[in-house]
Design a protein around this motif. Structure first.
Motif, PDB file in Angstrom:
ATOM      1  N   MET A   1      48.299  33.263  51.404  1.00 55.88           N
ATOM      2  CA  MET A   1      48.823  34.674  51.363  1.00 55.88           C
ATOM      3  C   MET A   1      47.920  35.446  52.225  1.00 55.88           C
ATOM      4  N   PRO A   2      48.326  36.508  52.861  1.00 60.85           N
ATOM      5  CA  PRO A   2      47.706  37.411  53.945  1.00 60.85           C
ATOM      6  C   PRO A   2      46.759  38.121  53.029  1.00 60.85           C
ATOM      7  N   LEU A   3      45.626  38.683  53.870  1.00 59.82           N
ATOM      8  CA  LEU A   3      44.851  39.827  53.469  1.00 59.82           C
ATOM      9  C   LEU A   3      45.651  40.984  53.479  1.00 59.82           C
ATOM     10  N   ARG A   4      45.412  41.870  52.477  1.00 62.04           N
ATOM     11  CA  ARG A   4      46.070  43.021  52.259  1.00 62.04           C
ATOM     12  C   ARG A   4      45.266  44.174  52.678  1.00 62.04           C
ATOM     13  N   ASP A   5      45.540  45.232  53.135  1.00 66.69           N
ATOM     14  CA  ASP A   5      44.982  46.324  53.130  1.00 66.69           C
ATOM     15  C   ASP A   5      44.759  47.487  51.857  1.00 66.69           C
ATOM     16  N   HIS A   6      43.688  47.147  51.383  1.00 66.17           N
ATOM     17  CA  HIS A   6      43.357  47.852  50.077  1.00 66.17           C
ATOM     18  C   HIS A   6      43.015  49.363  50.293  1.00 66.17           C
ATOM     19  N   PHE A   7      42.984  49.833  51.570  1.00 64.52           N
ATOM     20  CA  PHE A   7      42.346  51.401  51.601  1.00 64.52           C
ATOM     21  C   PHE A   7      43.215  52.366  52.276  1.00 64.52           C
ATOM     22  N   PRO A   9      47.889  53.368  52.308  1.00 70.06           N
ATOM     23  CA  PRO A   9      49.266  53.293  51.784  1.00 70.06           C
ATOM     24  C   PRO A   9      49.917  51.984  52.344  1.00 70.06           C
ATOM     25  N   PRO A  10      50.779  51.404  51.561  1.00 72.90           N
ATOM     26  CA  PRO A  10      51.267  51.751  50.412  1.00 72.90           C
ATOM     27  C   PRO A  10      50.269  51.156  49.124  1.00 72.90           C
ATOM     28  N   LEU A  11      49.486  50.031  49.474  1.00 72.88           N
ATOM     29  CA  LEU A  11      48.750  49.533  48.417  1.00 72.88           C
ATOM     30  C   LEU A  11      47.776  50.669  47.781  1.00 72.88           C
ATOM     31  N   ASP A  12      47.149  51.245  48.206  1.00 71.49           N
ATOM     32  CA  ASP A  12      45.947  52.100  47.832  1.00 71.49           C
ATOM     33  C   ASP A  12      46.584  53.414  46.953  1.00 71.49           C
ATOM     34  N   LEU A  20      39.689  45.518  43.102  1.00 70.25           N
ATOM     35  CA  LEU A  20      39.557  44.219  43.569  1.00 70.25           C
ATOM     36  C   LEU A  20      37.994  43.921  43.741  1.00 70.25           C
ATOM     37  N   HIS A  21      37.262  44.731  44.000  1.00 64.68           N
ATOM     38  CA  HIS A  21      35.804  44.641  44.184  1.00 64.68           C
ATOM     39  C   HIS A  21      35.131  44.430  42.974  1.00 64.68           C
TER      40      HIS A  21
END
Length: 244
Positions: A1-7, A9-12, A20-21
């Motif tokens: 699975m790929p790295l998401r962008d946690h910082f 939108p839309p994930l943050d 996560l941290h």
């Protein structure tokens, strides 16, 4: 699975990066512990230094009063002692957040042998905080510790690995604008005589959102190394948090 962008939108908008941290170090510990040879232990270390709050106004306005011996217990109270002016009274940077995993060798009196530093936004947002974590990593390496740095913070562009290499007098060959997210293991290896650490070795991987994370070497001694599977620990942490 790929790295998401946690910082961004839309994930943050749905999940905070610090979830996560907070989960990731413990997941690394859980997956790494069965692989450790006898005599080694591993544990997480999470410290939210940037969340410490002090009411400065209270400190400045309240008078320091020390109760005299015997006061309130039938003794004779004396005048409160007022301390002299402080030698230093300045505003300083709060300590940055710490999200890390540490491996110790119990046969050497619980000596720290490896550390995994998961970079937080507060670690890379200002020169002073970047200098703190770079100095910390350099000091651990100078003590013979294998240091792995994992940075998935996409909203700040600083590259702590490049700054660490510059501190050590090495050229990381990353160019003028190194990527803001990356993973690396850095280690100073002993010379054959064992008298001084002379050879710097690093395993550096630029990261990209949408791509899998690498496996880094985790050195426990000069000849003992384990795989640090970042992809497996990251995906497990995301799954445990319900992050698709």
């Amino acid at each position: 699975m790929p790295l998401r962008d946690h910082f961004h939108p839309p994930l943050d908008d749905r999940r905070s990066w610090d979830e996560l941290h907070g989960m990731w170090p413990g997941t690394i510990v859980r997956l790494l512990r069965p692989r450790l040879p006898e005599g080694y232990i591993v544990g997480p270390n999470v410290h939210l230094g940037s969340l410490v709050e002090i009411d400065v106004g209270t400190f400045e306005d309240d008078e320091l009063l020390l109760e005299a011996p015997g006061a309130g217990n039938g003794g004779v109270a004396t005048a409160a002692w007022a301390p002299p002016a402080p030698s230093v009274a300045v505003t300083v940077e709060p300590p940055g957040d710490t999200y890390e995993v540490r491996v110790y060798d119990l046969r050497r009196a619980r000596q720290l042998v490896a550390a995994v530093e998961i970079v937080s936004p507060s670690n890379k947002d200002r020169p002073a905080t970047r200098d703190k974590i770079v100095s910390k990593c350099a000091a651990m390496m100078g003590a013979g510790v294998s240091v792995s740095i994992v940075d998935v913070v996409t909203d700040r562009n600083a590259n702590l690995y490049a700054e660490l290499m510059a501190r050590l007098g090495a050229d990381p060959a990353l160019g003028a604008n190194p990527p803001g997210i990356y993973a690396a293991t850095c280690r100073l290896h002993l010379s054959p005589s064992g008298q001084q650490r002379t050879r710097l070795r690093t395993w550096y991987h630029p990261l990209a959102v949408g791509k899998p994370l690498p496996t880094l070497p985790l050195w426990l001694s000069e000849r003992l190394v384990l795989p640090l599977d970042l992809e497996a620990s990251y995906e497990t942490a995301c799954a445990d948090l319900g992050i698709a």
